[in-house]
Design a protein around this motif. Structure first.
Motif, PDB file in Angstrom:
ATOM      1  N   MET A  43       0.845  -1.185   0.000  1.00 59.33           N
ATOM      2  CA  MET A  43       0.000   0.000   0.000  1.00 59.33           C
ATOM      3  C   MET A  43       0.887   1.245   0.000  1.00 59.33           C
ATOM      4  N   GLY A  44       0.321   2.377  -0.361  1.00 58.51           N
ATOM      5  CA  GLY A  44       1.061   3.632  -0.412  1.00 58.51           C
ATOM      6  C   GLY A  44       1.682   4.023   0.914  1.00 58.51           C
ATOM      7  N   SER A  45       1.070   3.603   2.005  1.00 59.12           N
ATOM      8  CA  SER A  45       1.572   3.923   3.341  1.00 59.12           C
ATOM      9  C   SER A  45       2.783   3.084   3.734  1.00 59.12           C
ATOM     10  N   GLY A  46       3.083   2.041   2.913  1.00 61.10           N
ATOM     11  CA  GLY A  46       4.164   1.127   3.250  1.00 61.10           C
ATOM     12  C   GLY A  46       3.653  -0.178   3.840  1.00 61.10           C
ATOM     13  N   LEU A  47       2.424  -0.176   4.315  1.00 61.15           N
ATOM     14  CA  LEU A  47       1.798  -1.383   4.858  1.00 61.15           C
ATOM     15  C   LEU A  47       1.569  -2.379   3.719  1.00 61.15           C
ATOM     16  N   THR A  48       1.747  -3.660   3.978  1.00 61.39           N
ATOM     17  CA  THR A  48       1.428  -4.693   3.000  1.00 61.39           C
ATOM     18  C   THR A  48       0.136  -5.369   3.414  1.00 61.39           C
ATOM     19  N   PHE A  49      -0.803  -5.454   2.494  1.00 59.96           N
ATOM     20  CA  PHE A  49      -2.060  -6.184   2.668  1.00 59.96           C
ATOM     21  C   PHE A  49      -1.878  -7.500   1.930  1.00 59.96           C
ATOM     22  N   PHE A  50      -2.187  -8.638   2.609  1.00 65.08           N
ATOM     23  CA  PHE A  50      -2.060  -9.895   1.894  1.00 65.08           C
ATOM     24  C   PHE A  50      -3.266 -10.791   2.086  1.00 65.08           C
ATOM     25  N   LEU A  51      -3.460 -11.644   1.093  1.00 66.83           N
ATOM     26  CA  LEU A  51      -4.463 -12.696   1.117  1.00 66.83           C
ATOM     27  C   LEU A  51      -3.705 -14.015   1.061  1.00 66.83           C
ATOM     28  N   ASP A  52      -4.141 -14.996   1.849  1.00 73.51           N
ATOM     29  CA  ASP A  52      -3.457 -16.286   1.869  1.00 73.51           C
ATOM     30  C   ASP A  52      -4.479 -17.407   1.916  1.00 73.51           C
ATOM     31  N   SER A  53      -4.364 -18.342   0.990  1.00 75.98           N
ATOM     32  CA  SER A  53      -5.294 -19.478   0.956  1.00 75.98           C
ATOM     33  C   SER A  53      -4.667 -20.746   1.510  1.00 75.98           C
ATOM     34  N   ASP A  54      -3.406 -20.684   1.941  1.00 81.45           N
ATOM     35  CA  ASP A  54      -2.745 -21.860   2.507  1.00 81.45           C
ATOM     36  C   ASP A  54      -1.809 -21.459   3.634  1.00 81.45           C
ATOM     37  N   PRO A  55      -2.364 -20.966   4.753  1.00 84.35           N
ATOM     38  CA  PRO A  55      -1.497 -20.532   5.850  1.00 84.35           C
ATOM     39  C   PRO A  55      -0.699 -21.669   6.482  1.00 84.35           C
ATOM     40  N   SER A  56      -1.086 -22.913   6.232  1.00 88.77           N
ATOM     41  CA  SER A  56      -0.306 -24.027   6.791  1.00 88.77           C
ATOM     42  C   SER A  56       1.083 -24.088   6.165  1.00 88.77           C
ATOM     43  N   ARG A  57       1.291 -23.385   5.056  1.00 91.38           N
ATOM     44  CA  ARG A  57       2.607 -23.314   4.407  1.00 91.38           C
ATOM     45  C   ARG A  57       3.611 -22.584   5.302  1.00 91.38           C
ATOM     46  N   TRP A  58       3.146 -21.568   6.042  1.00 90.20           N
ATOM     47  CA  TRP A  58       4.033 -20.812   6.920  1.00 90.20           C
ATOM     48  C   TRP A  58       3.687 -20.957   8.393  1.00 90.20           C
ATOM     49  N   ASP A  59       2.536 -21.554   8.698  1.00 90.51           N
ATOM     50  CA  ASP A  59       2.152 -21.844  10.079  1.00 90.51           C
ATOM     51  C   ASP A  59       1.792 -23.320  10.150  1.00 90.51           C
ATOM     52  N   PRO A  60       2.742 -24.173  10.518  1.00 87.46           N
ATOM     53  CA  PRO A  60       2.495 -25.616  10.495  1.00 87.46           C
ATOM     54  C   PRO A  60       1.376 -26.076  11.422  1.00 87.46           C
ATOM     55  N   GLY A  61       0.947 -25.257  12.347  1.00 82.88           N
ATOM     56  CA  GLY A  61      -0.129 -25.634  13.252  1.00 82.88           C
ATOM     57  C   GLY A  61      -1.506 -25.210  12.794  1.00 82.88           C
ATOM     58  N   PHE A  62      -1.591 -24.486  11.674  1.00 81.20           N
ATOM     59  CA  PHE A  62      -2.887 -24.004  11.199  1.00 81.20           C
ATOM     60  C   PHE A  62      -3.755 -25.163  10.737  1.00 81.20           C
ATOM     61  N   VAL A  63      -5.019 -25.153  11.150  1.00 82.16           N
ATOM     62  CA  VAL A  63      -5.983 -26.171  10.731  1.00 82.16           C
ATOM     63  C   VAL A  63      -7.072 -25.470   9.938  1.00 82.16           C
ATOM     64  N   SER A  64      -7.222 -25.854   8.692  1.00 80.74           N
ATOM     65  CA  SER A  64      -8.215 -25.256   7.803  1.00 80.74           C
ATOM     66  C   SER A  64      -9.623 -25.611   8.241  1.00 80.74           C
ATOM     67  N   ARG A  65     -10.579 -24.738   7.909  1.00 78.80           N
ATOM     68  CA  ARG A  65     -11.987 -25.029   8.210  1.00 78.80           C
ATOM     69  C   ARG A  65     -12.466 -26.259   7.464  1.00 78.80           C
ATOM     70  N   ASP A  66     -11.794 -26.620   6.376  1.00 73.76           N
ATOM     71  CA  ASP A  66     -12.193 -27.772   5.579  1.00 73.76           C
ATOM     72  C   ASP A  66     -11.729 -29.093   6.181  1.00 73.76           C
ATOM     73  N   GLU A  67     -10.818 -29.041   7.134  1.00 70.13           N
ATOM     74  CA  GLU A  67     -10.288 -30.258   7.730  1.00 70.13           C
ATOM     75  C   GLU A  67     -11.172 -30.694   8.901  1.00 70.13           C
ATOM     76  N   PRO A  68     -11.351 -32.024   9.049  1.00 66.16           N
ATOM     77  CA  PRO A  68     -12.251 -32.533  10.093  1.00 66.16           C
ATOM     78  C   PRO A  68     -11.850 -32.133  11.510  1.00 66.16           C
ATOM     79  N   GLU A  69     -10.563 -31.957  11.761  1.00 67.38           N
ATOM     80  CA  GLU A  69     -10.123 -31.626  13.128  1.00 67.38           C
ATOM     81  C   GLU A  69     -10.170 -30.132  13.429  1.00 67.38           C
ATOM     82  N   HIS A  70     -10.763 -29.345  12.536  1.00 68.22           N
ATOM     83  CA  HIS A  70     -10.834 -27.901  12.724  1.00 68.22           C
ATOM     84  C   HIS A  70     -11.550 -27.545  14.024  1.00 68.22           C
TER      85      HIS A  70
END
Length: 144
Positions: A43-70
């Motif tokens: 963004m113009g302010s220097g802030l970065t806005f991001f969208l992520d569809s696979d946070p388990s790539r960088w957060d190994p503990g993330f459990v997706s809403r699609d997974e049964p153990e969510h």
């Protein structure tokens, strides 16, 4: 220097639909981003806005809403506020300080495969805060 918000991230289930929405909103999102799992926009302010569809790539503990153990309240989140602390030591110190004050640690500090060092903690309202630093910055400070 005062700490500044570095990134604001949203977790999305359908990257194509999310990108369509944010393009219509007016964000300048690069063509071809639909094939990515992580899309950042500076963004113009220097802030970065991001969208992520696979946070388990960088957060190994993330459990997706699609997974049964969510577990909605325990293992997943829909947004991330990132504060960049520069070094691994600074992340460790801040994480220990905040958990020492009784704030809920979501993920203890850990190294990523792409050279970053992260820790996740919840604010009093349950919002996810990502503390980040560069692994290389720590090596540089140890050598100097």
């Amino acid at each position: 220097m005062a700490l500044e918000l570095y990134m604001l991230g949203l977790i999305t289930h359908d990257m194509g639909k999310a990108l369509e929405f944010y393009r219509r909103l007016g964000l300048d999102i690069p063509e071809g981003s639909e094939k990515q799992t992580h899309v950042g926009v500076k963004m113009g302010s220097g802030l970065t806005f991001f969208l992520d569809s696979d946070p388990s790539r960088w957060d190994p503990g993330f459990v997706s809403r699609d997974e049964p153990e969510h577990l909605e309240a325990a293992d997943s989140y829909r947004s991330v506020l990132e504060f960049y602390l520069e070094t691994q030591d600074a992340v460790d110190t801040k994480y220990a300080e905040l958990t020492g004050f009784g704030y809920q640690g979501r993920r203890a500090p850990y190294k990523t495969s792409f050279g970053m060092y992260f820790a996740l903690i919840d604010d009093p309202d349950g919002n996810t805060i990502l503390l980040s630093g560069d692994l290389a910055a720590n090596e540089t400070s140890e050598e100097g």
